[in-house]
Design a protein around this motif. Structure first.
Motif, PDB file in Angstrom:
ATOM      1  N   LEU A 166       0.616  -1.667  -0.161  1.00  0.00           N
ATOM      2  CA  LEU A 166      -0.066   0.069  -0.117  1.00  0.00           C
ATOM      3  C   LEU A 166       0.528   1.390   0.495  1.00  0.00           C
ATOM      4  O   LEU A 166       0.505   2.332  -0.675  1.00  0.00           O
ATOM      5  CB  LEU A 166      -0.423   0.399   1.249  1.00  0.00           C
ATOM      6  N   ASP A 167       1.885   0.907   0.768  1.00  0.00           N
ATOM      7  CA  ASP A 167       3.175   1.715   0.639  1.00  0.00           C
ATOM      8  C   ASP A 167       3.305   2.483  -0.401  1.00  0.00           C
ATOM      9  O   ASP A 167       3.908   3.860  -1.169  1.00  0.00           O
ATOM     10  CB  ASP A 167       3.504   2.523   1.642  1.00  0.00           C
ATOM     11  N   ARG A 168       3.447   1.859  -1.534  1.00  0.00           N
ATOM     12  CA  ARG A 168       3.657   1.895  -2.969  1.00  0.00           C
ATOM     13  C   ARG A 168       2.729   1.998  -3.885  1.00  0.00           C
ATOM     14  O   ARG A 168       2.901   2.647  -4.448  1.00  0.00           O
ATOM     15  CB  ARG A 168       4.809   0.517  -3.384  1.00  0.00           C
ATOM     16  N   ILE A 169       1.496   1.871  -3.380  1.00  0.00           N
ATOM     17  CA  ILE A 169       0.843   1.768  -4.781  1.00  0.00           C
ATOM     18  C   ILE A 169      -0.505   3.203  -4.450  1.00  0.00           C
ATOM     19  O   ILE A 169      -1.686   3.076  -4.561  1.00  0.00           O
ATOM     20  CB  ILE A 169      -0.500   0.513  -4.918  1.00  0.00           C
ATOM     21  N   ASP A 170      -0.926   4.057  -2.682  1.00  0.00           N
ATOM     22  CA  ASP A 170      -1.404   4.286  -2.577  1.00  0.00           C
ATOM     23  C   ASP A 170      -1.967   5.898  -3.738  1.00  0.00           C
ATOM     24  O   ASP A 170      -3.508   6.012  -3.919  1.00  0.00           O
ATOM     25  CB  ASP A 170      -1.489   5.050  -1.791  1.00  0.00           C
ATOM     26  N   ALA A 171      -0.874   6.307  -4.319  1.00  0.00           N
ATOM     27  CA  ALA A 171      -1.049   7.085  -5.199  1.00  0.00           C
ATOM     28  C   ALA A 171      -2.330   6.677  -6.632  1.00  0.00           C
ATOM     29  O   ALA A 171      -2.513   7.558  -7.166  1.00  0.00           O
ATOM     30  CB  ALA A 171       0.058   7.898  -5.450  1.00  0.00           C
ATOM     31  N   LEU A 172      -1.814   5.657  -6.839  1.00  0.00           N
ATOM     32  CA  LEU A 172      -2.496   4.654  -8.021  1.00  0.00           C
ATOM     33  C   LEU A 172      -3.478   4.097  -7.648  1.00  0.00           C
ATOM     34  O   LEU A 172      -3.969   4.157  -8.393  1.00  0.00           O
ATOM     35  CB  LEU A 172      -1.363   3.365  -7.936  1.00  0.00           C
ATOM     36  N   LEU A 173      -4.332   3.991  -6.805  1.00  0.00           N
ATOM     37  CA  LEU A 173      -5.596   3.958  -6.574  1.00  0.00           C
ATOM     38  C   LEU A 173      -6.431   4.648  -7.079  1.00  0.00           C
ATOM     39  O   LEU A 173      -7.575   4.124  -7.587  1.00  0.00           O
ATOM     40  CB  LEU A 173      -5.805   3.744  -4.784  1.00  0.00           C
ATOM     41  N   PRO A 174      -6.171   5.462  -6.579  1.00  0.00           N
ATOM     42  CA  PRO A 174      -7.252   6.429  -7.228  1.00  0.00           C
ATOM     43  C   PRO A 174      -7.458   6.973  -8.920  1.00  0.00           C
ATOM     44  O   PRO A 174      -7.801   7.201  -9.358  1.00  0.00           O
ATOM     45  CB  PRO A 174      -7.608   7.903  -7.045  1.00  0.00           C
ATOM     46  N   THR A 175      -5.119   7.211  -9.251  1.00  0.00           N
ATOM     47  CA  THR A 175      -5.258   7.681 -10.057  1.00  0.00           C
ATOM     48  C   THR A 175      -5.673   6.761 -11.722  1.00  0.00           C
ATOM     49  O   THR A 175      -6.066   7.133 -12.920  1.00  0.00           O
ATOM     50  CB  THR A 175      -4.053   8.296 -10.476  1.00  0.00           C
ATOM     51  N   LEU A 176      -5.781   5.556 -10.806  1.00  0.00           N
ATOM     52  CA  LEU A 176      -5.416   4.003 -11.973  1.00  0.00           C
ATOM     53  C   LEU A 176      -7.150   4.100 -13.176  1.00  0.00           C
ATOM     54  O   LEU A 176      -7.935   5.313 -14.032  1.00  0.00           O
ATOM     55  CB  LEU A 176      -5.421   2.688 -12.027  1.00  0.00           C
ATOM     56  N   PRO A 177      -7.651   4.570 -12.410  1.00  0.00           N
ATOM     57  CA  PRO A 177      -9.346   4.791 -12.087  1.00  0.00           C
ATOM     58  C   PRO A 177      -9.718   5.632 -12.772  1.00  0.00           C
ATOM     59  O   PRO A 177     -10.434   6.139 -13.403  1.00  0.00           O
ATOM     60  CB  PRO A 177     -10.440   3.897 -11.386  1.00  0.00           C
ATOM     61  N   LEU A 178      -9.874   7.361 -12.428  1.00  0.00           N
ATOM     62  CA  LEU A 178      -9.958   8.258 -12.625  1.00  0.00           C
ATOM     63  C   LEU A 178      -9.160   8.576 -13.816  1.00  0.00           C
ATOM     64  O   LEU A 178      -9.696   9.757 -14.620  1.00  0.00           O
ATOM     65  CB  LEU A 178      -9.542   9.105 -11.672  1.00  0.00           C
ATOM     66  N   THR A 179      -8.398   7.945 -14.444  1.00  0.00           N
ATOM     67  CA  THR A 179      -7.381   8.115 -15.596  1.00  0.00           C
ATOM     68  C   THR A 179      -8.194   7.786 -16.908  1.00  0.00           C
ATOM     69  O   THR A 179      -8.724   8.777 -18.193  1.00  0.00           O
ATOM     70  CB  THR A 179      -6.027   7.412 -15.949  1.00  0.00           C
ATOM     71  N   LEU A 180      -9.232   6.538 -16.014  1.00  0.00           N
ATOM     72  CA  LEU A 180     -10.384   6.497 -18.212  1.00  0.00           C
ATOM     73  C   LEU A 180     -11.266   7.195 -17.577  1.00  0.00           C
ATOM     74  O   LEU A 180     -11.987   7.333 -18.079  1.00  0.00           O
ATOM     75  CB  LEU A 180     -10.769   5.115 -17.159  1.00  0.00           C
ATOM     76  N   ALA A 181     -11.706   7.576 -16.760  1.00  0.00           N
ATOM     77  CA  ALA A 181     -13.291   8.673 -16.255  1.00  0.00           C
ATOM     78  C   ALA A 181     -12.606  10.026 -16.904  1.00  0.00           C
ATOM     79  O   ALA A 181     -13.565   9.704 -17.515  1.00  0.00           O
ATOM     80  CB  ALA A 181     -12.703   8.853 -15.298  1.00  0.00           C
ATOM     81  N   VAL A 182     -11.485  10.332 -16.818  1.00  0.00           N
ATOM     82  CA  VAL A 182     -11.292  11.699 -17.797  1.00  0.00           C
ATOM     83  C   VAL A 182     -10.918  11.041 -19.109  1.00  0.00           C
ATOM     84  O   VAL A 182     -11.660  11.845 -19.981  1.00  0.00           O
ATOM     85  CB  VAL A 182      -9.307  12.077 -17.234  1.00  0.00           C
ATOM     86  N   LEU A 183     -10.444   9.658 -19.503  1.00  0.00           N
ATOM     87  CA  LEU A 183     -10.608   9.688 -21.108  1.00  0.00           C
ATOM     88  C   LEU A 183     -12.191   9.714 -21.604  1.00  0.00           C
ATOM     89  O   LEU A 183     -12.592  10.180 -22.750  1.00  0.00           O
ATOM     90  CB  LEU A 183      -9.876   8.198 -21.290  1.00  0.00           C
ATOM     91  N   THR A 184     -13.241   9.377 -20.328  1.00  0.00           N
ATOM     92  CA  THR A 184     -14.312   9.465 -21.366  1.00  0.00           C
ATOM     93  C   THR A 184     -14.862  10.729 -21.569  1.00  0.00           C
ATOM     94  O   THR A 184     -15.835  10.554 -21.873  1.00  0.00           O
ATOM     95  CB  THR A 184     -15.465   9.162 -20.029  1.00  0.00           C
ATOM     96  N   LEU A 185     -13.935  12.248 -21.248  1.00  0.00           N
ATOM     97  CA  LEU A 185     -14.485  13.092 -21.350  1.00  0.00           C
ATOM     98  C   LEU A 185     -14.574  13.951 -23.217  1.00  0.00           C
ATOM     99  O   LEU A 185     -14.236  14.626 -23.818  1.00  0.00           O
ATOM    100  CB  LEU A 185     -13.723  14.120 -20.743  1.00  0.00           C
ATOM    101  N   CYS A 186     -12.888  12.629 -23.209  1.00  0.00           N
ATOM    102  CA  CYS A 186     -12.261  12.782 -24.960  1.00  0.00           C
ATOM    103  C   CYS A 186     -13.188  12.339 -25.707  1.00  0.00           C
ATOM    104  O   CYS A 186     -14.425  11.745 -25.867  1.00  0.00           O
ATOM    105  CB  CYS A 186     -11.521  12.295 -25.094  1.00  0.00           C
ATOM    106  N   HIS A 187     -12.926  13.921 -26.508  1.00  0.00           N
ATOM    107  CA  HIS A 187     -14.075  14.141 -28.344  1.00  0.00           C
ATOM    108  C   HIS A 187     -13.023  14.041 -29.181  1.00  0.00           C
ATOM    109  O   HIS A 187     -12.790  14.969 -29.932  1.00  0.00           O
ATOM    110  CB  HIS A 187     -14.958  15.024 -28.168  1.00  0.00           C
ATOM    111  N   ALA A 188     -12.557  12.513 -29.825  1.00  0.00           N
ATOM    112  CA  ALA A 188     -11.793  13.017 -30.587  1.00  0.00           C
ATOM    113  C   ALA A 188     -11.764  11.403 -32.122  1.00  0.00           C
ATOM    114  O   ALA A 188     -12.876  10.545 -31.588  1.00  0.00           O
ATOM    115  CB  ALA A 188      -9.933  12.370 -30.373  1.00  0.00           C
TER     116      ALA A 188
END
Length: 308
Positions: free
Chosen positions: A286-308
């Motif tokens: 957990l000490d190594r992946i704590d910042a990844l826990l929200p960043t991984l799913p929310l990266t994909l959430a941000v991509l849903t906003l892309c209009h390309a």
């Protein structure tokens, strides 16, 4: 201590590179499943549920990951088919549907955004006084949900190609490195002194600058070097434009900080420095992946906003 940290890091890097070098998905999926299950074991122990309950939580995380992947049709074990070059799929509106070229419905990532943005704000605001008042069963259940969503996002990101995966991971690492050195050099205003006294607002801004520099370099590399898939930065640039990309990156850096602070709060409430000693010299998973826990799913959430 330094020697131990280096040895552990080299071993982990060798194992990770071996899993990434395989054309099949199962080595990477199996390796990350082991780590995410270990994180579940750590989470349970941090939340007053050691022993058998911790082992059961770790097993539940593994089972939840595999089951969820089967439900959404993720290519966990077989080789995924990805695009080469810089082809960006069109945006698809519909929470019950995945983005074109992806597998998980966008509603999953919308839900993850609600959990992390609203829940994260509530925990960081009231967690110092109320976290331990929540029954340990519900805290363990929350950890299970967060870990399963993070693993699903990781496998989905890996299915898009190695370049895309590395660009997402390096975003978190660049933000962390930039924050560390920026905080050391310029840190004056404390970010959350009751949770993590060492973090400063200047460190956060330095991390954002580091990520913006990384994005510029990666977009150039995508355009001039042979890559197996478009990076996160190229997708955001083409789907949201320059300003949209900067706002999206600032958001992702911010949620990575939330993940870091959330784990720090849980450890502080448990009265420990590290989530465990599973990784000699580095603490716990957990000490190594704590910042990844929200960043991984929310990266994909941000991509849903892309209009390309």
């Amino acid at each position: 201590m330094l020697k131990q940290r280096v040895i552990t890091a080299l071993i982990l890097a060798a194992i990770l590179l071996a899993s990434l070098s395989s054309e099949a998905n199962w080595p990477f999926s199996a390796l990350t499943l082991v780590f995410i299950s270990a994180a579940g074991w750590e989470w349970s122990r941090l939340n007053e549920a050691p022993g058998v309950r911790a082992w059961l939580t770790g097993a539940a995380v593994a089972g939840g990951c595999v089951y969820a992947a089967q439900v959404v049709g993720l290519p966990v074990w077989a080789q995924a088919v990805v695009d080469s070059g810089l082809n960006v799929h069109p945006h698809v509106h519909g929470l019950g549907l995945p983005l074109a070229g992806f597998h998980v419905a966008t509603g999953v990532w919308a839900f993850a955004t609600l959990v992390w943005v609203l829940g994260g704000a509530a925990v960081l605001r009231y967690g110092s006084t109320h976290w331990r008042q929540v029954p340990e069963f519900w805290r363990r259940l929350l950890g299970l949900a967060l870990l399963v969503m993070a693993w699903l996002a990781l496998v989905e990101i890996k299915a898009q190609g190695l370049n895309f995966l590395l660009s997402v991971l390096c975003l978190v690492w660049a933000a962390d490195i930039g924050a560390y050195f920026g905080g050391k050099a310029f840190g004056r205003r404390k970010l959350a002194p009751s949770i993590s006294p060492g973090k400063s607002w200047e460190g956060v801004w330095s991390g954002m600058v580091a990520v913006c520099v990384l994005a510029a370099l990666w977009i150039w590399a995508d355009a001039n070097l042979g890559v197996d898939s478009p990076s996160l930065y190229s997708r955001l640039w083409m789907g949201l434009g320059p300003l949209g990309m900067l706002l999206a990156l600032a958001f992702l850096v911010a949620v990575s900080v939330v993940g870091d602070l959330f784990e720090s709060l849980v450890k502080r409430q448990a009265g420990v420095k590290d989530s465990s000693q599973l990784l000699p010299g580095h603490g716990g998973v957990l000490d190594r992946i704590d910042a990844l826990l929200p960043t991984l799913p929310l990266t994909l959430a941000v991509l849903t906003l892309c209009h390309a």
